[in-house]
Design an enzyme around this catalytic site. Structure first.
Site, PDB file in Angstrom:
ATOM      1  N   SER A   1      69.648  45.960  77.415  1.00  0.00           N
ATOM      2  CA  SER A   1      70.907  46.348  76.790  1.00  0.00           C
ATOM      3  C   SER A   1      71.432  47.618  77.444  1.00  0.00           C
ATOM      4  O   SER A   1      70.649  48.469  77.884  1.00  0.00           O
ATOM      5  CB  SER A   1      70.637  46.623  75.302  1.00  0.00           C
ATOM      6  OG  SER A   1      71.733  47.275  74.727  1.00  0.00           O
TER       7      SER A   1
ATOM      8  N   TYR B   1      65.381  50.532  68.189  1.00  0.00           N
ATOM      9  CA  TYR B   1      65.779  49.306  68.895  1.00  0.00           C
ATOM     10  C   TYR B   1      65.938  49.584  70.391  1.00  0.00           C
ATOM     11  O   TYR B   1      65.377  48.878  71.246  1.00  0.00           O
ATOM     12  CB  TYR B   1      67.097  48.765  68.320  1.00  0.00           C
ATOM     13  CG  TYR B   1      67.747  47.755  69.232  1.00  0.00           C
ATOM     14  CD1 TYR B   1      67.223  46.471  69.351  1.00  0.00           C
ATOM     15  CD2 TYR B   1      68.860  48.087  70.025  1.00  0.00           C
ATOM     16  CE1 TYR B   1      67.802  45.539  70.222  1.00  0.00           C
ATOM     17  CE2 TYR B   1      69.434  47.175  70.885  1.00  0.00           C
ATOM     18  CZ  TYR B   1      68.906  45.905  70.982  1.00  0.00           C
ATOM     19  OH  TYR B   1      69.465  44.998  71.851  1.00  0.00           O
TER      20      TYR B   1
ATOM     21  N   LYS C   1      63.755  48.415  74.157  1.00  0.00           N
ATOM     22  CA  LYS C   1      64.279  47.897  75.436  1.00  0.00           C
ATOM     23  C   LYS C   1      63.793  48.781  76.597  1.00  0.00           C
ATOM     24  O   LYS C   1      63.415  48.282  77.650  1.00  0.00           O
ATOM     25  CB  LYS C   1      65.811  47.845  75.411  1.00  0.00           C
ATOM     26  CG  LYS C   1      66.388  46.886  74.381  1.00  0.00           C
ATOM     27  CD  LYS C   1      66.010  45.438  74.644  1.00  0.00           C
ATOM     28  CE  LYS C   1      66.571  44.476  73.628  1.00  0.00           C
ATOM     29  NZ  LYS C   1      66.062  43.112  73.747  1.00  0.00           N
TER      30      LYS C   1
HETATM   31  P1  NAD Z   1      70.191  36.895  67.946  1.00  0.00           P
HETATM   32  O1  NAD Z   1      69.506  37.604  66.842  1.00  0.00           O
HETATM   33  O2  NAD Z   1      71.381  36.071  67.641  1.00  0.00           O
HETATM   34  O3  NAD Z   1      69.130  35.963  68.708  1.00  0.00           O
HETATM   35  C1  NAD Z   1      67.770  36.308  68.833  1.00  0.00           C
HETATM   36  C2  NAD Z   1      66.951  35.082  68.504  1.00  0.00           C
HETATM   37  O4  NAD Z   1      65.569  35.385  68.648  1.00  0.00           O
HETATM   38  C3  NAD Z   1      67.164  34.585  67.073  1.00  0.00           C
HETATM   39  O5  NAD Z   1      67.434  33.201  67.091  1.00  0.00           O
HETATM   40  C4  NAD Z   1      65.828  34.896  66.387  1.00  0.00           C
HETATM   41  O6  NAD Z   1      65.551  33.957  65.368  1.00  0.00           O
HETATM   42  C5  NAD Z   1      64.850  34.844  67.545  1.00  0.00           C
HETATM   43  N1  NAD Z   1      63.635  35.654  67.403  1.00  0.00           N
HETATM   44  C6  NAD Z   1      63.545  36.982  67.123  1.00  0.00           C
HETATM   45  N2  NAD Z   1      62.264  37.361  67.105  1.00  0.00           N
HETATM   46  C7  NAD Z   1      61.510  36.268  67.393  1.00  0.00           C
HETATM   47  C8  NAD Z   1      60.124  36.032  67.538  1.00  0.00           C
HETATM   48  N3  NAD Z   1      59.238  37.008  67.375  1.00  0.00           N
HETATM   49  N4  NAD Z   1      59.706  34.785  67.861  1.00  0.00           N
HETATM   50  C9  NAD Z   1      60.603  33.790  68.048  1.00  0.00           C
HETATM   51  N5  NAD Z   1      61.924  33.952  67.914  1.00  0.00           N
HETATM   52  C10 NAD Z   1      62.382  35.185  67.594  1.00  0.00           C
HETATM   53  O7  NAD Z   1      70.522  37.981  69.061  1.00  0.00           O
HETATM   54  P2  NAD Z   1      71.459  37.869  70.341  1.00  0.00           P
HETATM   55  O8  NAD Z   1      72.699  38.629  70.063  1.00  0.00           O
HETATM   56  O9  NAD Z   1      71.537  36.474  70.803  1.00  0.00           O
HETATM   57  O10 NAD Z   1      70.600  38.747  71.348  1.00  0.00           O
HETATM   58  C11 NAD Z   1      69.709  38.160  72.265  1.00  0.00           C
HETATM   59  C12 NAD Z   1      69.033  39.261  73.051  1.00  0.00           C
HETATM   60  O11 NAD Z   1      70.019  40.059  73.703  1.00  0.00           O
HETATM   61  C13 NAD Z   1      68.198  40.223  72.215  1.00  0.00           C
HETATM   62  O12 NAD Z   1      67.045  40.557  72.947  1.00  0.00           O
HETATM   63  C14 NAD Z   1      69.105  41.424  72.052  1.00  0.00           C
HETATM   64  O13 NAD Z   1      68.358  42.599  71.865  1.00  0.00           O
HETATM   65  C15 NAD Z   1      69.814  41.425  73.391  1.00  0.00           C
HETATM   66  N6  NAD Z   1      71.123  42.101  73.358  1.00  0.00           N
HETATM   67  C16 NAD Z   1      72.069  41.690  72.469  1.00  0.00           C
HETATM   68  C17 NAD Z   1      73.302  42.326  72.418  1.00  0.00           C
HETATM   69  C18 NAD Z   1      74.358  41.923  71.428  1.00  0.00           C
HETATM   70  O14 NAD Z   1      75.270  42.712  71.181  1.00  0.00           O
HETATM   71  N7  NAD Z   1      74.313  40.734  70.862  1.00  0.00           N
HETATM   72  C19 NAD Z   1      73.571  43.368  73.322  1.00  0.00           C
HETATM   73  C20 NAD Z   1      72.577  43.749  74.222  1.00  0.00           C
HETATM   74  C21 NAD Z   1      71.360  43.106  74.232  1.00  0.00           C
HETATM   75  C1  WQD Z   2      82.216  49.178  69.419  1.00  0.00           C
HETATM   76  C2  WQD Z   2      83.326  50.177  69.118  1.00  0.00           C
HETATM   77  C3  WQD Z   2      82.768  51.768  67.408  1.00  0.00           C
HETATM   78  C4  WQD Z   2      82.462  48.829  64.177  1.00  0.00           C
HETATM   79  C5  WQD Z   2      76.249  48.245  69.911  1.00  0.00           C
HETATM   80  C6  WQD Z   2      74.812  48.675  70.079  1.00  0.00           C
HETATM   81  C7  WQD Z   2      74.315  48.339  71.459  1.00  0.00           C
HETATM   82  C8  WQD Z   2      74.536  46.871  71.821  1.00  0.00           C
HETATM   83  C9  WQD Z   2      75.941  46.446  71.537  1.00  0.00           C
HETATM   84  C10 WQD Z   2      72.505  45.583  71.457  1.00  0.00           C
HETATM   85  C11 WQD Z   2      82.841  51.609  68.918  1.00  0.00           C
HETATM   86  C12 WQD Z   2      83.908  50.871  66.955  1.00  0.00           C
HETATM   87  C13 WQD Z   2      82.652  49.433  65.395  1.00  0.00           C
HETATM   88  C14 WQD Z   2      83.380  49.106  63.133  1.00  0.00           C
HETATM   89  C15 WQD Z   2      84.612  50.543  64.607  1.00  0.00           C
HETATM   90  N1  WQD Z   2      73.687  45.986  71.076  1.00  0.00           N
HETATM   91  N2  WQD Z   2      83.713  50.279  65.616  1.00  0.00           N
HETATM   92  N3  WQD Z   2      84.416  49.950  63.404  1.00  0.00           N
HETATM   93  O1  WQD Z   2      78.254  50.671  69.380  1.00  0.00           O
HETATM   94  O2  WQD Z   2      79.205  49.936  71.597  1.00  0.00           O
HETATM   95  O3  WQD Z   2      77.086  48.945  70.800  1.00  0.00           O
HETATM   96  O4  WQD Z   2      76.326  46.829  70.199  1.00  0.00           O
HETATM   97  O5  WQD Z   2      71.858  45.885  72.420  1.00  0.00           O
HETATM   98  O6  WQD Z   2      72.967  48.659  71.477  1.00  0.00           O
HETATM   99  O7  WQD Z   2      74.725  50.065  69.845  1.00  0.00           O
HETATM  100  O8  WQD Z   2      79.212  48.340  69.659  1.00  0.00           O
HETATM  101  O9  WQD Z   2      80.597  46.840  68.295  1.00  0.00           O
HETATM  102  O10 WQD Z   2      79.194  48.595  67.131  1.00  0.00           O
HETATM  103  O11 WQD Z   2      81.184  49.307  68.444  1.00  0.00           O
HETATM  104  O12 WQD Z   2      85.556  51.290  64.801  1.00  0.00           O
HETATM  105  O13 WQD Z   2      83.247  48.598  61.998  1.00  0.00           O
HETATM  106  O14 WQD Z   2      83.941  49.809  67.865  1.00  0.00           O
HETATM  107  O15 WQD Z   2      82.965  53.077  66.971  1.00  0.00           O
HETATM  108  O16 WQD Z   2      83.817  52.435  69.455  1.00  0.00           O
HETATM  109  P1  WQD Z   2      78.464  49.610  70.347  1.00  0.00           P
HETATM  110  P2  WQD Z   2      80.006  48.214  68.299  1.00  0.00           P
END
Ligand code: NAD
Ligand code: WQD
Length: 348
Positions: A130, A157, A161
């Site tokens: 991430s 979290y 990573k």
């Molecule tokens: P999500 O929660 O929708 O999907 C994750 C999936 O993993 C779920 O289906 C959950 O049931 C499964 N899971 C969790 N722990 C498990 C375990 N121990 N065994 C088996 N299954 C398990 O999340 P997502 O948004 O699809 O994110 C996927 C990956 O991308 C994650 O690693 C997350 O940290 C990373 N990521 C997500 C975002 C985002 O904003 N969505 C941003 C950056 C990184």
């Molecule tokens: C985006 C913008 C807020 C909600 C997060 C995690 C990051 C990654 C992605 C997993 C910012 C503004 C938000 C609201 C708002 N996830 N905002 N009102 O913070 O960039 O990143 O998600 O890895 O780890 O930290 O994303 O969507 O929360 O915010 O004004 O109700 O929207 O201040 O400017 P962020 P976000």
């Protein structure tokens, strides 16, 4: 068309399900492991198979941290060439209150997976990292952050990573023939254009777009805009939103990149490189839906930064991949998904 077998963990979640669609479309055989802790596996699989007209090779309902069970998956499928590892807990705020759960699931779970891969000689690994690993950044250039920045995180979290990234680097030193892509996602939004799958957050969404969608579907009263006194064109924070389908395609590019290698470990940003403010997102959703979206400006959210953008040149150079879809396309697909599925995957 390739007929290689890829094991996906967390493939019924948001990004995983979109990636499985792209893998199936690209001709891969896909095995999924998911325990459903944050997804609706049966509905998600039904829908992604409907969209692609293809079937998963296998689906295992299990926690990847249970080594004996995971070992069986590899025993039964000796043709796995690559693992794409999405499975993790991902709520930044929750991780502050449940650090042990986060470290166990995200770090210990990944260690189990890597141990089993090593035992079965599977060497290609794509990891969902991430942009959060760049930490609280007050000097993000307009061209975005490059991957050679130091990494450190400001939540349990994020630290999971960072830890896994370090583990992967150390593993690559000990196992020089492993091929590892660490993909640092920026802000994934949007949904498949069919409107059949999309993001399905449980509880109150933390992220901007899912929250706005719940306001638009009447589940929440108004959007709180966290601060309009940042030094940006309209005072709100700038982020690098990327369409989840573009992001999914980045994984196919990464898997193909690894297949041809004999020892590589690269961290790669996946974003668009384009910055959008909170009002840009709000206005785009208004435009594509024709709806007014109630909102109020509130104080800044702790830990937020002004601008967080990817430098995407490494992805282009190494993977031959770049994001193609615009903010309006992200918002149109997100709205289409929310409109058709106001209760997420539980609305059939
Ligand atoms: P999500 O929660 O929708 O999907 C994750 C999936 O993993 C779920 O289906 C959950 O049931 C499964 N899971 C969790 N722990 C498990 C375990 N121990 N065994 C088996 N299954 C398990 O999340 P997502 O948004 O699809 O994110 C996927 C990956 O991308 C994650 O690693 C997350 O940290 C990373 N990521 C997500 C975002 C985002 O904003 N969505 C941003 C950056 C990184
Ligand atoms: C985006 C913008 C807020 C909600 C997060 C995690 C990051 C990654 C992605 C997993 C910012 C503004 C938000 C609201 C708002 N996830 N905002 N009102 O913070 O960039 O990143 O998600 O890895 O780890 O930290 O994303 O969507 O929360 O915010 O004004 O109700 O929207 O201040 O400017 P962020 P976000």
């Amino acid at each position: 068309m390739s007929s290689k077998t890829i094991l996906v963990t967390g493939g019924t979640g948001y990004i995983g399900s979109h990636t499985i669609i792209e893998l199936l479309n690209a001709g891969y055989d896909v095995i999924n492991v998911d325990n459903g802790i944050n997804s609706n596996p049966s509905e998600s699989i039904k829908r992604l198979e409907e969209i692609t007209g293809k079937k998963l090779k296998k689906n295992y309902s299990l926690d990847l941290g249970v080594e004996s069970e995971l070992r069986k998956v590899f025993q039964e499928n000796s043709d796995i060439v690559t693992v794409i590892h999405f499975a993790a807990l991902k709520a930044v705020g929750e991780s502050v209150h449940k650090p042990l759960e986060y470290y166990t699931n995200n770090v210990a779970g990944t260690l189990v997976l890597l141990r089993v891969m090593k035992e079965f000689n599977v060497k290609n690994f794509v990891f969902s990292s991430s942009a959060t690993v760049y930490g609280v950044v007050d000097d993000c250039p307009e061209s975005g952050m490059t991957e050679d920045r130091s990494i450190n995180a400001n939540s349990p979290y994020g630290t999971t990573k960072v830890f896994v990234e370090y583990i992967l680097r150390d593993l690559k030193v000990a196992q020089p023939d492993w091929n590892i892509a660490i993909l640092r996602y920026f802000n994934p939004v949007g949904a498949h254009s069919s409107g059949r799958i999309g993001e399905d957050p449980k509880g109150i969404p933390n992220n901007l777009v899912p929250y706005i969608l719940q306001v638009m579907t009447g589940r929440r009263e108004f959007l709180s805009i966290y601060g309009d006194d940042y030094e940006t064109k309209d005072g709100t924070g700038i982020r690098d939103y990327i369409h989840v389908v573009d992001l999914a395609k980045g994984h196919i590019a990464a898997a193909k990149f690894l297949e041809g290698k004999n020892g590589v470990c690269e961290a790669i940003n996946l974003g668009t490189g384009r910055g959008m403010t909170v009002f840009d997102v709000l206005n785009s959703l208004k435009k594509v839906s024709g709806k007014e979206i109630p909102h109020k400006v509130m104080p800044r959210r702790a830990g937020d930064v002004t601008i967080y953008l990817a430098d995407v040149s490494k992805a282009k150079k190494l993977l031959g991949w770049s994001a193609e879809l615009t903010l309006d396309e992200m918002c149109a697909d997100a709205w289409n998904w929310a409109r058709l599925n106001p209760e997420g995957l539980s609305s059939s």
